[in-house]
Design a protein around this motif. Structure first.
Motif, PDB file in Angstrom:
ATOM      1  N   VAL A   1       2.242   4.832   9.458  1.00  0.00           N
ATOM      2  CA  VAL A   1       1.881   3.734   8.563  1.00  0.00           C
ATOM      3  C   VAL A   1       1.345   4.244   7.231  1.00  0.00           C
ATOM      4  N   VAL A   2       0.549   5.307   7.258  1.00  0.00           N
ATOM      5  CA  VAL A   2      -0.016   5.818   6.005  1.00  0.00           C
ATOM      6  C   VAL A   2       0.873   6.867   5.336  1.00  0.00           C
TER       7      VAL A   2
ATOM      8  N   HIS B   1      -5.957  -7.668   0.419  1.00  0.00           N
ATOM      9  CA  HIS B   1      -6.743  -6.539  -0.059  1.00  0.00           C
ATOM     10  C   HIS B   1      -5.932  -5.242  -0.114  1.00  0.00           C
ATOM     11  N   ASP B   2      -4.618  -5.363   0.027  1.00  0.00           N
ATOM     12  CA  ASP B   2      -3.729  -4.204  -0.099  1.00  0.00           C
ATOM     13  C   ASP B   2      -4.138  -3.078   0.851  1.00  0.00           C
TER      14      ASP B   2
ATOM     15  N   VAL C   1      -7.973   1.411   3.119  1.00  0.00           N
ATOM     16  CA  VAL C   1      -8.415   0.874   4.410  1.00  0.00           C
ATOM     17  C   VAL C   1      -7.223   0.682   5.335  1.00  0.00           C
ATOM     18  N   VAL C   2      -7.402   1.104   6.582  1.00  0.00           N
ATOM     19  CA  VAL C   2      -6.415   0.870   7.636  1.00  0.00           C
ATOM     20  C   VAL C   2      -6.972  -0.185   8.579  1.00  0.00           C
ATOM     21  N   LEU C   3      -6.237  -1.286   8.765  1.00  0.00           N
ATOM     22  CA  LEU C   3      -6.602  -2.345   9.697  1.00  0.00           C
ATOM     23  C   LEU C   3      -5.629  -2.375  10.871  1.00  0.00           C
TER      24      LEU C   3
ATOM     25  N   MET D   1       0.841  -1.188   0.000  1.00  0.00           N
ATOM     26  CA  MET D   1       0.000   0.000   0.000  1.00  0.00           C
ATOM     27  C   MET D   1       0.879   1.242   0.000  1.00  0.00           C
ATOM     28  N   ARG D   2       0.682   2.083  -0.985  1.00  0.00           N
ATOM     29  CA  ARG D   2       1.508   3.283  -1.073  1.00  0.00           C
ATOM     30  C   ARG D   2       1.032   4.335  -0.072  1.00  0.00           C
ATOM     31  N   PRO D   3       1.916   5.254   0.349  1.00  0.00           N
ATOM     32  CA  PRO D   3       1.510   6.288   1.307  1.00  0.00           C
ATOM     33  C   PRO D   3       0.536   7.276   0.684  1.00  0.00           C
ATOM     34  N   LEU D   4      -0.182   7.996   1.537  1.00  0.00           N
ATOM     35  CA  LEU D   4      -1.093   9.019   1.048  1.00  0.00           C
ATOM     36  C   LEU D   4      -0.310  10.119   0.348  1.00  0.00           C
TER      37      LEU D   4
END
Length: 260
Positions: free
Chosen positions: A193-194, A152-153, A118-120, A1-4
């Motif tokens: 994380v994001v 689900h990336d 989505v953040v889990l 997952m790439r950063p925002l």
């Protein structure tokens, strides 16, 4: 997952239970603040436009989150969703980590199909303390969540690997919810994380704390059992929840300002 992307606007929706509502971290008026509000603040601090909704309500089971919060979240058409639920289910004898994970994955699938990142979350390591007997059940659920994030990336916030969360000072007096310091540090971890820069780090060393004398600790244990454990058991036996009469604190996407 790439950063925002640094300057991209964000419509952020948080769903879940007391963890995401923010119980243990309070505004002066007594309403819950919590890591999600703090994380929304970190997003806004970057100069981007942020709209934020928090649909989480304390005490909710995963099926209730799926029934009440997930459709509402999808309807808001967010670009980012944090999704943490299932802990209340696992505290019950009937809580099956594999079945819960299958339900959670269906929710993640719907959010991803709607176009949201989505953040889990995994939970903290419960191998010590009064919940140590449930460590296998929780660990199995968290391994499932890791797999869901991979398939689900999704962004994954792994609280199990955050040793700072084992300190007593990051937990509220009920020993179930994080304190303001815990929520503050978790918000920093979610931002990391994001890919959102922050001025401070989640793993900064905690101040040294003097050991508590044995008798003082036992009195604290007795007070905790009387004020928190017994009422919690009573709610479980009668099918009640601490959130039965509560609504979501931020049901609509609203602009969130820096420092908000």
């Amino acid at each position: 997952m790439r950063p925002l992307e640094p300057a991209a606007p964000v419509d952020y929706v948080a769903i879940g239970d007391s963890f995401t509502e923010g119980v243990g971290d309070w505004y002066p008026d007594g309403t819950a603040r919590g890591w999600a509000d703090r994380f929304a603040g970190h997003l806004a601090d970057q100069g981007r436009e942020v709209r934020y909704a928090n649909l989480a309500v304390r005490g909710k089971l995963l099926r209730q989150v799926m029934r009440d919060q997930l459709p509402a979240a999808v309807g808001l058409r967010p670009t980012l969703v944090s999704f943490s639920a299932g802990g209340n289910d696992l505290l019950r004898p009937s809580g099956n980590p594999d079945l819960l994970a299958a339900v959670l994955e269906e929710g993640v699938r719907r959010l991803r199909e709607a176009g949201a990142e989505v953040v889990l979350f995994t939970g903290v390591n419960v191998s010590r303390g009064y919940m140590s007997g449930l460590v296998g059940r929780f660990a199995r659920y968290y391994l499932n969540i890791r797999s869901i994030a991979d398939r689900h990336d999704c962004h994954l916030v792994d609280q199990w690997s955050m040793p700072v969360l084992s300190a007593a000072s990051v937990w509220d007096t009920d020993r179930l919810h994080m304190s303001s310091e815990g929520h503050r540090r978790l918000a920093l971890r979610v931002a990391e994380v994001v890919g959102v820069p922050t001025e401070r780090c989640w793993d900064e060393p905690l101040p040294e704390v003097q050991p508590v004398e044995w008798r003082v600790a036992r009195r604290a244990d007795a007070r905790w059992a009387r004020e928190f454990l017994v009422p919690w058991v009573g709610r479980r036996l009668t099918g009640r929840s601490s959130g039965d009469t509560l609504d979501a604190k931020r049901p609509d996407l609203e602009k969130f300002l820096p420092g908000g």
